[in-house]
Design a protein around this motif. Structure first.
Motif, short mmCIF file in Angstrom:
data_model
loop_
_atom_site.label_atom_id
_atom_site.label_comp_id
_atom_site.label_asym_id
_atom_site.label_seq_id
_atom_site.Cartn_x
_atom_site.Cartn_y
_atom_site.Cartn_z
N ARG A 1 0.83 -1.21 0.00
CA ARG A 1 0.00 0.00 0.00
C ARG A 1 0.86 1.26 0.00
O ARG A 1 0.43 2.32 0.45
N LEU A 2 2.07 1.13 -0.54
CA LEU A 2 3.02 2.25 -0.54
C LEU A 2 3.82 2.26 -1.84
O LEU A 2 3.90 1.24 -2.53
N PRO A 3 4.43 3.41 -2.20
CA PRO A 3 5.30 3.47 -3.38
C PRO A 3 6.48 2.50 -3.23
O PRO A 3 6.80 2.05 -2.13
N PRO A 4 7.17 2.17 -4.33
CA PRO A 4 8.26 1.19 -4.28
C PRO A 4 9.44 1.67 -3.45
O PRO A 4 9.62 2.86 -3.21
N GLY A 5 10.25 0.71 -3.05
CA GLY A 5 11.45 1.01 -2.28
C GLY A 5 12.21 -0.28 -2.04
O GLY A 5 11.78 -1.36 -2.48
N PRO A 6 13.36 -0.21 -1.38
CA PRO A 6 14.12 -1.44 -1.11
C PRO A 6 13.35 -2.38 -0.19
O PRO A 6 12.48 -1.95 0.56
N ILE B 1 9.17 8.79 -6.68
CA ILE B 1 8.44 8.63 -5.42
C ILE B 1 8.84 7.28 -4.86
O ILE B 1 8.54 6.24 -5.46
N PHE B 2 9.52 7.27 -3.73
CA PHE B 2 10.01 6.01 -3.18
C PHE B 2 9.82 5.98 -1.66
O PHE B 2 9.67 7.02 -1.02
N THR B 3 9.80 4.77 -1.14
CA THR B 3 9.53 4.58 0.30
C THR B 3 10.75 3.98 0.99
O THR B 3 11.34 3.01 0.50
N LEU B 4 11.11 4.56 2.11
CA LEU B 4 12.12 3.99 3.00
C LEU B 4 11.49 3.78 4.37
O LEU B 4 10.83 4.69 4.90
N TRP B 5 11.68 2.60 4.90
CA TRP B 5 11.16 2.31 6.24
C TRP B 5 12.24 2.61 7.27
O TRP B 5 13.30 1.96 7.27
N VAL B 6 11.99 3.58 8.12
CA VAL B 6 12.90 3.88 9.23
C VAL B 6 12.32 3.19 10.45
O VAL B 6 11.39 3.70 11.09
N GLY B 7 12.84 2.00 10.75
CA GLY B 7 12.20 1.17 11.77
C GLY B 7 10.84 0.73 11.26
O GLY B 7 10.68 0.33 10.10
N VAL C 1 7.84 8.34 2.87
CA VAL C 1 7.69 8.47 1.43
C VAL C 1 8.32 9.78 0.97
O VAL C 1 7.93 10.86 1.42
N SER C 2 9.32 9.67 0.09
CA SER C 2 10.03 10.84 -0.44
C SER C 2 9.57 11.12 -1.86
O SER C 2 9.51 10.21 -2.69
N ILE C 3 9.24 12.38 -2.13
CA ILE C 3 8.84 12.81 -3.48
C ILE C 3 9.97 13.67 -4.03
O ILE C 3 10.34 14.67 -3.43
N ALA C 4 10.52 13.28 -5.18
CA ALA C 4 11.70 13.96 -5.72
C ALA C 4 11.45 14.58 -7.08
O ALA C 4 12.38 14.78 -7.85
N ASP C 5 10.18 14.89 -7.39
CA ASP C 5 9.92 15.66 -8.60
C ASP C 5 8.95 16.79 -8.27
O ASP C 5 8.12 16.68 -7.36
N TYR D 1 -3.57 8.83 -3.26
CA TYR D 1 -2.67 8.52 -4.35
C TYR D 1 -1.73 9.70 -4.59
O TYR D 1 -2.17 10.85 -4.60
N MET D 2 -0.47 9.41 -4.78
CA MET D 2 0.54 10.43 -5.08
C MET D 2 1.32 9.98 -6.30
O MET D 2 2.00 8.95 -6.24
N GLY D 3 1.21 10.72 -7.39
CA GLY D 3 1.93 10.36 -8.61
C GLY D 3 1.60 8.97 -9.09
O GLY D 3 2.46 8.27 -9.63
N GLY D 4 0.35 8.55 -8.90
CA GLY D 4 -0.07 7.23 -9.35
C GLY D 4 0.18 6.12 -8.36
O GLY D 4 -0.20 4.96 -8.60
N HIS D 5 0.80 6.41 -7.21
CA HIS D 5 1.09 5.40 -6.20
C HIS D 5 0.16 5.55 -5.01
O HIS D 5 -0.08 6.67 -4.54
N LEU D 6 -0.36 4.44 -4.50
CA LEU D 6 -1.14 4.46 -3.28
C LEU D 6 -0.21 4.74 -2.09
O LEU D 6 0.87 4.16 -2.00
N VAL D 7 -0.63 5.65 -1.22
CA VAL D 7 0.13 5.93 0.01
C VAL D 7 -0.84 5.76 1.18
O VAL D 7 -1.83 6.49 1.31
N ASP D 8 -0.55 4.79 2.03
CA ASP D 8 -1.45 4.44 3.13
C ASP D 8 -1.43 5.51 4.22
O ASP D 8 -0.47 6.29 4.34
#
Length: 494
Positions: A24-29, A65-71, A76-80, A384-391
């Motif tokens: 339910r989030l944008p892509p990320g590692p 638009i990418f997701t990093l889990w801190v703990g 979610v970081s938006i870079a455009d 939705y942000m840039g086509g990605h679902l953000v919970d």
């Protein structure tokens, strides 16, 4: 056997639950339960050498638009620019709440504008913006105050000149110039030779507070610091209290004089921000918004936002100009033409005519990009942000450090090239050093005026030469915000 089964079941449940959240989030590692992406983040910070390079690497791998889990918390970081504008400007009301580090909440006590949300934040921001407007920010009266300060600092430089050349640390010159402007706005007096020591004490107090707070302190719950690092926790609280008391010393003295009847605020002749704040207390009495502790916190918050970022940008800018003297020469030629060969100072009214200087300042701000990590906003509902679902529950931000080096927005982003904005003036809109939306910097108008007048009029009066080494290497690559490079330069009178 039962223990192994229970452990396996728990781990399976955690992995499945984490997978459901990730979907339910944008892509990320790939993230792990509980610890998220902390191992990858630490590894890439070490291998890339900085926070900005790490964000840029994740952007290139996973998109703008990418997701990093801190703990256990997704960030979610938006870079455009387009998505950032859509989220934080067009839907500004949804993202007015900012995440605040537990230690900041402890330090600020739900006061001020830097670490609060809700009605108090709205009232303090509204009051500050209205007061700054009433004091002439963005108008001729503020231009006069900025130029008065710049003229005083230039007079000091000229007194120390030997054969028309003065060598000084850029931080000494710009700290005092910008600090004096903001101090005049907040508590009504400038820093001159006889009281320069007061500024140095304030600056030292703020620098000490900045240096003592680390990303670790900003991440862990406050109880962890209290229980496991009590000496460090007590030191940080002490430094913060001393910083606040010292920066707001003049305002506190005026408040005490008002309480004792020795000082009365004249509503027709307000001298500064402190007078305006105390007038609210004088007329309405003290309440949860307007009280002496809130005033002291606001003065510190406005000092930080009004002094640190502008000074850092000026130092970074002159470092770039010294590395690219052809840019400095071209900007000066334009300013000379506009001011009829320097027969008058450059004015804010000249902005529409100085296209190249505007481009230079825009490129300086893009490279300076003060925040390595932008402040996080709280996403309260699935969207939705840039086509990605953000919970809901995710933290989101326009990650300015990654946006400003995004090669799909700025061609050859590592190069210092003001010409990019001459070729496409609309590109300047995508440089957003002051943030977007309702949590953008409330001192933006003042800072833009300072940068334009200081850069322009210094180039009009002096040529600049480096004294010692020049470098674009970041001083504190792992901190939340950049710190000024120790730049020493020569002012050569024209």
């Amino acid at each position: 056997m039962i223990f192994i089964l229970l452990t396996s079941a728990l781990l399976t449940w955690l992995v499945v639950r984490q997978y459901q959240k990730v979907s339910r989030l944008p892509p990320g590692p790939v993230s792990l339960p509980l610890i998220g992406n902390l191992p990858q983040i630490v590894y890439y910070l070490w291998t890339t050498g900085s926070i900005v390079a790490t964000f840029d690497l994740f952007r290139k791998r996973y998109g703008n638009i990418f997701t990093l889990w801190v703990g256990p918390i997704p960030h979610v970081s938006i870079a455009d620019y387009e998505t950032s504008h859509e989220v934080f400007v067009k839907n500004a009301s949804k993202y007015a709440d900012k995440f605040h580090a537990p230690l900041f909440q402890e330090v600020k006590k739900e006061q001020g504008v830097l670490a609060t949300n809700g009605e108090h934040w709205q009232e303090m921001r509204r009051f500050a913006l209205q007061t700054l407007r009433n004091m002439g920010v963005g108008k001729d009266v503020m231009e006069m105050k900025i130029m008065e300060e710049l003229n005083a600092r230039c007079a000091d430089i000229d007194k120390k000149a030997v054969n028309g050349v003065t060598t000084t640390h850029a931080a000494d010159f710009f700290d005092l110039t910008v600090g004096s402007i903001i101090n005049n706005i907040l508590v009504g007096y400038r820093f001159e030779e006889h009281n320069k020591h007061e500024f140095l004490k304030i600056k030292n107090a703020l620098d000490t507070a900045f240096e003592i707070f680390t990303p670790f302190d900003m991440t862990v719950p406050t109880w962890v610091l209290k229980w496991f690092f009590p000496k460090r926790y007590n030191q940080m609280m002490k430094v913060n209290a001393e910083c606040k008391d010292f920066v707001a010393k003049s305002a506190t003295e005026r408040y005490e004089a008002m309480k004792s009847g020795k000082y009365t605020i004249d509503k027709e002749n307000l001298q500064d921000y402190t007078d305006a704040f105390l007038l609210k207390i004088q007329e309405d009495g003290e309440n949860t918004d307007y009280n002496i502790e809130s005033l002291k916190t606001m003065i510190v918050d406005l000092w930080i936002t009004g002094q640190e970022t502008t000074t850092t940008t000026l130092i970074s800018g002159f470092n770039q100009l010294l590395l690219h003297p052809e840019v400095m020469d071209k900007a000066r030629a334009e300013i000379m033409k506009i001011t009829e060969n320097g027969s008058r100072p450059l004015s804010l009214s000249d902005r529409s005519s100085t296209h190249y200087l505007n481009a230079v300042i825009g490129e300086i701000q893009r490279h300076a990009s003060i925040l390595n990590i932008n402040f996080w906003r709280i996403n309260h509902e699935p969207t939705y942000m840039g086509g990605h679902l953000v919970d809901s529950g995710a933290f989101v931000t326009a990650q300015l450090s990654a946006l400003h080096v995004n090669e799909t927005v700025f061609k050859n982003p590592q190069e210092f090239d003001p010409e990019r904005f001459m070729e496409d003036e609309k590109l300047l809109q995508k440089v957003i050093p002051f943030g977007l939306g309702k949590r953008s910097c409330l001192g933006e108008s003042l800072a833009r005026s300072e940068l334009y007048l200081i850069f322009g009029n210094l180039l009009l009066r002096y040529n600049f030469e480096p004294h010692g080494k020049l470098s674009t290497t970041e001083t504190l690559p792992y901190s939340f915000a950049k710190r000024p490079f120790k730049l020493e330069m020569q002012f050569v009178k024209i």
